[in-house]
Design a protein around this motif. Structure first.
Motif, PDB file in Angstrom:
ATOM      1  N   VAL A 154       8.697   7.023   8.106  1.00  0.00           N
ATOM      2  CA  VAL A 154      10.295   7.550   7.977  1.00  0.00           C
ATOM      3  C   VAL A 154      11.110   6.318   8.076  1.00  0.00           C
ATOM      4  CG1 VAL A 154      11.876   8.835   8.967  1.00  0.00           C
ATOM      5  CG2 VAL A 154       9.542   9.834   9.304  1.00  0.00           C
ATOM      6  N   TRP A 155      11.165   5.688   9.105  1.00  0.00           N
ATOM      7  CA  TRP A 155      11.968   4.318   9.137  1.00  0.00           C
ATOM      8  C   TRP A 155      11.927   3.223   8.180  1.00  0.00           C
ATOM      9  CZ3 TRP A 155      15.073   7.280  11.157  1.00  0.00           C
ATOM     10  CH2 TRP A 155      14.798   8.064  12.483  1.00  0.00           C
ATOM     11  N   HIS A 156      10.442   3.157   7.879  1.00  0.00           N
ATOM     12  CA  HIS A 156      10.230   2.244   6.776  1.00  0.00           C
ATOM     13  C   HIS A 156      10.686   2.595   5.427  1.00  0.00           C
ATOM     14  CE1 HIS A 156       7.519  -0.434   4.147  1.00  0.00           C
ATOM     15  NE2 HIS A 156       7.305   0.632   3.423  1.00  0.00           N
ATOM     16  N   SER A 157      10.772   3.871   5.139  1.00  0.00           N
ATOM     17  CA  SER A 157      11.466   4.502   3.873  1.00  0.00           C
ATOM     18  C   SER A 157      12.592   4.188   3.665  1.00  0.00           C
ATOM     19  CB  SER A 157      10.713   5.886   3.526  1.00  0.00           C
ATOM     20  OG  SER A 157       9.497   5.990   3.736  1.00  0.00           O
ATOM     21  N   LEU A 158      13.323   4.490   5.111  1.00  0.00           N
ATOM     22  CA  LEU A 158      14.895   4.439   5.133  1.00  0.00           C
ATOM     23  C   LEU A 158      15.385   3.173   5.083  1.00  0.00           C
ATOM     24  CD1 LEU A 158      17.460   5.700   6.024  1.00  0.00           C
ATOM     25  CD2 LEU A 158      16.931   5.545   8.139  1.00  0.00           C
ATOM     26  N   PHE A 159      14.591   1.872   5.564  1.00  0.00           N
ATOM     27  CA  PHE A 159      15.177   0.570   5.713  1.00  0.00           C
ATOM     28  C   PHE A 159      14.695  -0.144   4.595  1.00  0.00           C
ATOM     29  CE2 PHE A 159      15.495   1.666  10.066  1.00  0.00           C
ATOM     30  CZ  PHE A 159      16.815   1.183  10.269  1.00  0.00           C
ATOM     31  N   THR A 160      13.791   0.344   3.645  1.00  0.00           N
ATOM     32  CA  THR A 160      13.218  -0.459   2.396  1.00  0.00           C
ATOM     33  C   THR A 160      13.877   0.340   1.087  1.00  0.00           C
ATOM     34  OG1 THR A 160      11.178   0.623   2.572  1.00  0.00           O
ATOM     35  CG2 THR A 160      11.194  -1.460   3.542  1.00  0.00           C
TER      36      THR A 160
ATOM     37  N   VAL B  86       0.979  -1.094   0.178  1.00  0.00           N
ATOM     38  CA  VAL B  86      -0.024  -0.012   0.078  1.00  0.00           C
ATOM     39  C   VAL B  86       1.062   1.383   0.134  1.00  0.00           C
ATOM     40  CG1 VAL B  86      -1.851  -0.888   1.235  1.00  0.00           C
ATOM     41  CG2 VAL B  86      -0.145   0.044   2.557  1.00  0.00           C
ATOM     42  N   SER B  87       0.454   2.214  -0.503  1.00  0.00           N
ATOM     43  CA  SER B  87       0.966   3.566  -0.197  1.00  0.00           C
ATOM     44  C   SER B  87       1.487   3.954   0.952  1.00  0.00           C
ATOM     45  CB  SER B  87       0.226   4.803  -1.211  1.00  0.00           C
ATOM     46  OG  SER B  87      -0.246   4.301  -2.617  1.00  0.00           O
ATOM     47  N   LEU B  88       2.500   4.841   0.870  1.00  0.00           N
ATOM     48  CA  LEU B  88       3.188   5.378   2.157  1.00  0.00           C
ATOM     49  C   LEU B  88       1.903   6.144   2.846  1.00  0.00           C
ATOM     50  CD1 LEU B  88       6.983   6.107   2.037  1.00  0.00           C
ATOM     51  CD2 LEU B  88       5.496   4.416   3.426  1.00  0.00           C
ATOM     52  N   TRP B  89       1.461   7.039   2.066  1.00  0.00           N
ATOM     53  CA  TRP B  89       0.348   8.063   2.501  1.00  0.00           C
ATOM     54  C   TRP B  89      -1.005   7.121   3.322  1.00  0.00           C
ATOM     55  CZ3 TRP B  89      -4.913   8.406   1.647  1.00  0.00           C
ATOM     56  CH2 TRP B  89      -5.436   7.815   0.253  1.00  0.00           C
ATOM     57  N   LYS B  90      -1.167   6.099   2.929  1.00  0.00           N
ATOM     58  CA  LYS B  90      -2.218   5.177   3.369  1.00  0.00           C
ATOM     59  C   LYS B  90      -1.838   4.608   4.671  1.00  0.00           C
ATOM     60  CE  LYS B  90      -4.555   3.844  -0.822  1.00  0.00           C
ATOM     61  NZ  LYS B  90      -5.172   2.931  -1.673  1.00  0.00           N
ATOM     62  N   ILE B  91      -0.428   4.099   4.819  1.00  0.00           N
ATOM     63  CA  ILE B  91       0.092   3.589   5.697  1.00  0.00           C
ATOM     64  C   ILE B  91       0.469   4.742   7.121  1.00  0.00           C
ATOM     65  CG2 ILE B  91       2.323   2.396   7.102  1.00  0.00           C
ATOM     66  CD1 ILE B  91       2.969   1.354   4.181  1.00  0.00           C
ATOM     67  N   GLY B  92       0.515   6.013   6.527  1.00  0.00           N
ATOM     68  CA  GLY B  92       0.741   7.183   7.543  1.00  0.00           C
ATOM     69  C   GLY B  92      -0.665   7.194   8.169  1.00  0.00           C
TER      70      GLY B  92
END
Length: 260
Positions: free
Chosen positions: A254-260, A135-141
């Motif tokens: 934030v950390w999801h984007s960094l680690f993936t 799913v998109s990051l904005w939805k996860i947010g």
């Protein structure tokens, strides 16, 4: 006096319930993206819209009940919701502490970073099924609203207050101060229960509960709960909500984007 206190919970209960309903509505795009309502849809042969409405109603009712009971108990064991109470009753509003907001931000950033590192470096290498949300990051947010509002009302305002209230009966009957250790016990127990509550979902995803998955569920879902509980105890529900919302942003965006 007791009647006045009860009456003065009404607007605050309404506010917290409306916030819970808002969080449930905002969660709908995420639920649709990850298929969280599929079981309900398939079991009762209903549309996604109807399933989403049922879910919103359920969350709203949970929030209403938890707010009503939680506020009643919280007042008796020394917890407070000072800022929001002053806001809805137009009393002298207790200003939010910039110092404690910074503590909430820093604690959420560091705590969720530790969780992210543990997940990526310790747990995921030993998991057969890898969790990669499609799913998109904005939805996860959007998780920040459900976690920060609904979970804090259920876990801190209601559950934590209830545990302290039960454990402190003898002290309150004797009009003695509630010892600090009771608050710590309540924080740890409520956090543990929250972690255990994730085991059914873990079993659904992985098929079975191994010792590693058990530890993972407790650690990843419980670590920040101690911090949120401490903020609720020392400063009030508002700070726990702020910290939890920011924690979800750090962890899932934030950390999801960094680690993936």
């Amino acid at each position: 006096m007791k009647k006045d206190l009860t009456e003065k919970d009404g607007r605050l209960i309404l506010l917290l319930t409306l916030l819970g309903a808002f969080a449930a509505v905002v969660m709908i795009p995420y639920q649709k993206g990850i298929g969280l309502l599929d079981i309900l849809i398939e079991t009762y042969h209903i549309s996604f819209t109807i399933a989403a409405i049922i879910n919103v109603i359920q969350v709203t009712l949970y929030t209403l009940i938890a707010s009503a009971i939680g506020l009643h108990l919280a007042r008796r064991v020394g917890f407070n919701v000072s800022y929001l109470r002053g806001l809805v009753y137009k009393n002298k509003t207790v200003p939010l502490s910039l110092k404690w907001i910074m503590i909430a931000i820093l604690g959420s950033a560091v705590g969720t970073l530790i969780i992210a590192v543990l997940e990526v470096k310790v747990f995921q290498p030993h998991l057969v099924t890898q969790l990669v949300p499609n799913v998109s990051l904005w939805k996860i947010g959007l998780l920040m609203f459900y976690g920060g509002i609904v979970e804090e009302i259920l876990l801190r305002l209601f559950l934590l207050s209830l545990i302290v209230w039960i454990c402190s009966i003898s002290y309150r009957k004797q009009s003695r101060p509630i010892p600090k250790y009771i608050y710590w016990i309540a924080i740890l127990v409520s956090t543990l229960l929250f972690g255990l509550g994730h085991l059914p979902a873990t079993a659904t995803v992985f098929g079975e509960i191994t010792s590693l998955l058990f530890i993972r569920a407790i650690v990843l879902n419980g670590l920040m709960g101690v911090f949120f509980g401490y903020l609720f105890w020392k400063k009030g529900l508002e700070y726990a909500i702020i910290a939890h919302m920011l924690g979800d942003v750090f962890l899932h965006v934030v950390w999801h984007s960094l680690f993936t």
